[in-house]
Design a protein around this motif. Structure first.
Motif, PDB file in Angstrom:
ATOM      1  N   UNK A 208      19.726  82.364  97.994  1.00 15.19           N
ATOM      2  CA  UNK A 208      18.381  82.938  97.877  1.00 15.19           C
ATOM      3  C   UNK A 208      17.612  82.443  96.658  1.00 15.19           C
ATOM      4  N   UNK A 209      18.075  81.360  96.055  1.00 11.91           N
ATOM      5  CA  UNK A 209      17.378  80.759  94.922  1.00 11.91           C
ATOM      6  C   UNK A 209      16.952  79.338  95.276  1.00 11.91           C
ATOM      7  N   UNK A 210      15.961  78.824  94.552  1.00 10.68           N
ATOM      8  CA  UNK A 210      15.447  77.468  94.767  1.00 10.68           C
ATOM      9  C   UNK A 210      15.551  76.679  93.476  1.00 10.68           C
ATOM     10  N   UNK A 211      16.106  75.471  93.551  1.00  6.82           N
ATOM     11  CA  UNK A 211      16.096  74.574  92.407  1.00  6.82           C
ATOM     12  C   UNK A 211      14.981  73.560  92.619  1.00  6.82           C
ATOM     13  N   UNK A 212      14.167  73.352  91.575  1.00  3.22           N
ATOM     14  CA  UNK A 212      13.020  72.449  91.654  1.00  3.22           C
ATOM     15  C   UNK A 212      13.135  71.353  90.604  1.00  3.22           C
ATOM     16  N   UNK A 213      12.722  70.147  90.977  1.00  3.69           N
ATOM     17  CA  UNK A 213      12.742  69.007  90.067  1.00  3.69           C
ATOM     18  C   UNK A 213      11.324  68.482  89.905  1.00  3.69           C
ATOM     19  N   UNK A 214      10.837  68.542  88.682  1.00  2.62           N
ATOM     20  CA  UNK A 214       9.492  68.088  88.357  1.00  2.62           C
ATOM     21  C   UNK A 214       9.409  66.571  88.459  1.00  2.62           C
ATOM     22  N   UNK A 215       8.250  66.053  88.812  1.00  2.00           N
ATOM     23  CA  UNK A 215       8.031  64.607  88.818  1.00  2.00           C
ATOM     24  C   UNK A 215       8.401  64.026  87.455  1.00  2.00           C
ATOM     25  N   UNK A 216       9.174  62.955  87.460  1.00  2.00           N
ATOM     26  CA  UNK A 216       9.595  62.311  86.221  1.00  2.00           C
ATOM     27  C   UNK A 216      10.895  62.835  85.656  1.00  2.00           C
ATOM     28  N   UNK A 217      11.511  63.830  86.283  1.00  2.00           N
ATOM     29  CA  UNK A 217      12.772  64.356  85.744  1.00  2.00           C
ATOM     30  C   UNK A 217      13.911  63.385  86.020  1.00  2.00           C
ATOM     31  N   UNK A 218      14.893  63.379  85.115  1.00  2.00           N
ATOM     32  CA  UNK A 218      16.033  62.481  85.180  1.00  2.00           C
ATOM     33  C   UNK A 218      17.318  63.310  85.088  1.00  2.00           C
ATOM     34  N   UNK A 219      18.235  63.049  86.040  1.00  2.00           N
ATOM     35  CA  UNK A 219      19.491  63.789  86.057  1.00  2.00           C
ATOM     36  C   UNK A 219      20.638  62.785  86.093  1.00  2.00           C
ATOM     37  N   UNK A 220      21.571  62.929  85.163  1.00  2.00           N
ATOM     38  CA  UNK A 220      22.721  62.045  85.041  1.00  2.00           C
ATOM     39  C   UNK A 220      23.992  62.856  85.316  1.00  2.00           C
ATOM     40  N   UNK A 221      24.769  62.383  86.261  1.00  2.00           N
ATOM     41  CA  UNK A 221      25.970  63.102  86.674  1.00  2.00           C
ATOM     42  C   UNK A 221      27.220  62.419  86.118  1.00  2.00           C
ATOM     43  N   UNK A 222      28.094  63.242  85.518  1.00  2.00           N
ATOM     44  CA  UNK A 222      29.378  62.727  85.043  1.00  2.00           C
ATOM     45  C   UNK A 222      30.298  62.481  86.239  1.00  2.00           C
ATOM     46  N   UNK A 223      31.403  61.789  86.011  1.00  2.00           N
ATOM     47  CA  UNK A 223      32.366  61.529  87.075  1.00  2.00           C
ATOM     48  C   UNK A 223      32.795  62.837  87.740  1.00  2.00           C
ATOM     49  N   UNK A 224      32.929  62.810  89.067  1.00  2.00           N
ATOM     50  CA  UNK A 224      33.360  63.962  89.880  1.00  2.00           C
ATOM     51  C   UNK A 224      32.368  65.119  89.839  1.00  2.00           C
ATOM     52  N   UNK A 225      31.122  64.833  89.550  1.00  2.00           N
ATOM     53  CA  UNK A 225      30.103  65.877  89.473  1.00  2.00           C
ATOM     54  C   UNK A 225      29.119  65.745  90.625  1.00  2.00           C
ATOM     55  N   UNK A 226      28.245  66.743  90.748  1.00  2.00           N
ATOM     56  CA  UNK A 226      27.244  66.692  91.795  1.00  2.00           C
ATOM     57  C   UNK A 226      26.352  67.915  91.769  1.00  2.00           C
ATOM     58  N   UNK A 227      25.520  68.032  92.797  1.00  2.00           N
ATOM     59  CA  UNK A 227      24.619  69.168  92.968  1.00  2.00           C
ATOM     60  C   UNK A 227      24.967  69.838  94.292  1.00  2.00           C
ATOM     61  N   UNK A 228      25.109  71.162  94.275  1.00  2.00           N
ATOM     62  CA  UNK A 228      25.517  71.921  95.454  1.00  2.00           C
ATOM     63  C   UNK A 228      24.482  72.994  95.746  1.00  2.00           C
ATOM     64  N   UNK A 229      23.831  72.878  96.912  1.00  2.00           N
ATOM     65  CA  UNK A 229      22.814  73.846  97.329  1.00  2.00           C
ATOM     66  C   UNK A 229      23.461  74.778  98.343  1.00  2.00           C
ATOM     67  N   UNK A 230      23.676  76.018  97.942  1.00  2.00           N
ATOM     68  CA  UNK A 230      24.490  76.950  98.712  1.00  2.00           C
ATOM     69  C   UNK A 230      23.737  77.488  99.932  1.00  2.00           C
ATOM     70  N   UNK A 231      24.427  78.250 100.747  1.00  2.00           N
ATOM     71  CA  UNK A 231      23.860  78.938 101.899  1.00  2.00           C
ATOM     72  C   UNK A 231      22.644  79.772 101.470  1.00  2.00           C
ATOM     73  N   UNK A 232      21.540  79.630 102.201  1.00  2.00           N
ATOM     74  CA  UNK A 232      20.277  80.340 101.958  1.00  2.00           C
ATOM     75  C   UNK A 232      19.592  79.909 100.661  1.00  2.00           C
ATOM     76  N   UNK A 233      20.112  78.876 100.018  1.00  2.00           N
ATOM     77  CA  UNK A 233      19.462  78.326  98.827  1.00  2.00           C
ATOM     78  C   UNK A 233      18.621  77.119  99.227  1.00  2.00           C
ATOM     79  N   UNK A 234      17.716  76.683  98.324  1.00  2.00           N
ATOM     80  CA  UNK A 234      16.773  75.609  98.649  1.00  2.00           C
ATOM     81  C   UNK A 234      16.704  74.562  97.548  1.00  2.00           C
ATOM     82  N   UNK A 235      16.400  73.342  97.974  1.00  2.00           N
ATOM     83  CA  UNK A 235      16.212  72.201  97.075  1.00  2.00           C
ATOM     84  C   UNK A 235      14.785  71.694  97.234  1.00  2.00           C
ATOM     85  N   UNK A 236      14.082  71.541  96.116  1.00  2.00           N
ATOM     86  CA  UNK A 236      12.715  71.010  96.131  1.00  2.00           C
ATOM     87  C   UNK A 236      12.629  69.884  95.101  1.00  2.00           C
TER      88      UNK A 236
END
Length: 504
Positions: A208-236
């Motif tokens: 029931x939450x939304x993660x938002x990424x602003x234009x120009x944002x930069x995300x660096x993932x370490x080894x074995x990492x990632x982004x997980x959007x759960x049930x009923x959650x949203x990605x923008x």
């Protein structure tokens, strides 16, 4: 007699060796040569160790020499550390009486770990130098590192010393849920362009939450990492078109190794996972590279994931792996995927327009596009593929056949390609691949002609007027702007790019 002769020879050898002086060293005279005069250690994040960099030191003279001191100018306070021919010296900072034989060389290996406060506030550079000898014989090699400030997101440590976990596909993995009221970072569900973000483990978006990424944002993932959007959650992901090579308005996901050596190495981090039941997801102007699976989309709810103006490169397995998903895609470019650039399995509903699906992975068992209405197994599970439409697209690559259909006759398998350039050069009598005569599934297919991409090795899929994809699109499917925001002409070109003249 032979015994005395052997003793005589040994005596001569001992006599000659006792007279040799070439094991004696002379003082260094300031004539050392170096493989480089400045060692640039690629950009690092604050307090994260760099890779190891190499400097080679040569003694071109006929004499074995002794260098009285090799040290970092900032001494024991330096944020750099070294080994000199395998020796660690005084805390990797100061080395005394270093021997270097005539016509020989030694290796110095350099690393750093520094905070943003150690850097020059004007340019964020942290500098030092390696000094060889002193006084009139002093020689120096400069050291330069760019320190980048960042927001670090990572699993907390539990009271028993274990790391925080979240559950993905029924398994506990190192991870944490983003908090909109974090005591240190504030709203972790809104990624801004003010600082880059570095993620360790899986960053989860709560239900029931939304993660938002602003234009120009930069995300660096370490080894074995990632982004997980759960049930009923949203990605923008809300990137916009950029006007410079810096992609200033693009949202960028990549691994956290900033050295140029890692620019195109697949599998540096795991994936963006849209879990079962995720909802209302949109992606615009995202560049994602060097993951295991770029986008891993699973059984989302009745809403449709919209993906526009997105580039995905150098994934060890899949660029997009969709399982019973619903996707509307425009101006997507994918290349270099170990298994498939786009793989839609276990059915679903898909529409792709003006996309470039290429795959130049270095093996012969990959595809640019794979479609299936089942899941592999001893007793394959099936699910209807209700639609898979490709309009004004390019499906190409280095393999003989870059388009694969894996159809189970027990459930629906609906697909159609309209005005597409397709690589499928192997002969087949399979009824599913009759591109010229099967008008139910294929309309206006350009088969096995070269799209003449600008530079595949650098993931540059622009085309010009000599391309087989030039002006071959259907006006009925046109997207007004290409991936760069350039207005398309009529009739439109195939793929994600409006044709332009290449620079000479």
């Amino acid at each position: 007699m032979r015994h005395y002769f052997v003793l005589f020879i040994l005596g001569l050898l001992l006599a000659f060796s006792s007279c040799r002086t070439d094991f004696d060293t002379v003082a260094s005279s300031g004539d050392l040569k170096f493989s480089k005069d400045t060692v640039y250690l690629d950009t690092v994040f604050k307090n994260i160790g760099s890779s190891t960099y190499q400097l080679k030191v040569y003694n071109k003279s006929k004499n074995d020499i002794s260098i009285p001191i090799v040290q970092l100018k900032k001494g024991l306070n330096s944020k750099y550390r070294m080994t000199v021919d395998g020796m660690s010296g005084n805390n990797g900072k100061i080395f005394k009486d270093v021997t270097l034989l005539a016509k020989d060389s030694l290796y110095i290996f350099i690393e750093t770990t520094a905070d943003i406060t150690d850097a020059n506030p004007a340019d964020f550079l942290y500098t030092d130098e390696i000094q060889f000898d002193s006084g009139a014989n002093l020689q120096q090699v400069a050291l330069v590192t760019l320190i980048q400030d960042a927001v670090f997101l990572y699993p907390k440590q539990n009271a028993d010393g274990t790391k925080e976990k979240i559950k993905i596909d029924g398994k506990d993995v190192d991870g944490f849920y983003l908090d909109e009221n974090d005591a240190v970072n504030g709203n972790e569900l809104f990624f801004t362009k003010q600082k880059p973000y570095v993620i360790y483990g899986y960053a989860g978006v709560p239900q029931n939450k939304t993660v938002s990424f602003e234009a120009g944002s930069r995300v660096f993932f370490h080894a074995n990492s990632g982004l997980f959007v759960d049930n009923k959650a949203s990605l923008q992901i809300n990137g916009t078109v950029s006007t410079t090579k810096e992609l200033e308005n693009e949202v960028i996901f990549e691994g956290d190794r900033l050295e140029s050596l890692y620019d195109a190495i697949p599998g540096q981090w795991n994936s963006v996972i849209l879990a079962d039941g995720s909802t209302n997801n949109t992606i615009n102007h995202l560049t994602l590279k060097n993951a295991v699976n770029g986008l891993n989309i699973k059984n989302q709810d009745a809403t449709t994931l919209t993906i526009k103006n997105t580039q995905i490169y150098n994934c060890a397995e899949y660029g997009i792996l969709a399982q019973n998903a619903r996707i509307s895609g425009e101006n997507i470019v994918i290349n270099y995927s170990g298994l498939a650039s786009l793989s839609c399995v276990y059915g679903g509903n898909y529409s792709f327009t003006h996309c470039t699906f290429n795959n130049n992975w270095q093996n012969s068992s990959h595809f640019a596009v794979n479609l299936s209405n089942s899941l592999a197994g001893a007793a394959p599970e099936t699910n209807p593929l209700t639609q898979a439409t490709f309009n004004n697209c390019i499906i190409y690559g280095s393999n003989t056949n870059e388009f694969n259909l894996s159809k189970n006759a027990n459930t629906a398998f609906v697909y159609q390609l309209n005005n597409c350039l397709l690589k499928f050069s192997g002969s087949t009598t399979n009824a599913d691949y009759q591109f010229k005569t099967d008008t139910q599934h294929y309309n206006q297919i350009i088969l096995n002609e070269n799209p003449k991409f600008y530079n595949v090795a650098k993931n540059q899929f622009n085309i010009d007027k000599t391309s087989a994809a030039f002006a071959k699109g259907n006006q009925a499917y046109i997207m007004p702007l290409d991936i760069l925001g350039i207005t398309r002409t009529s009739p439109p070109d195939l793929g994600a790019y409006q044709s332009q003249d290449f620079p000479k």
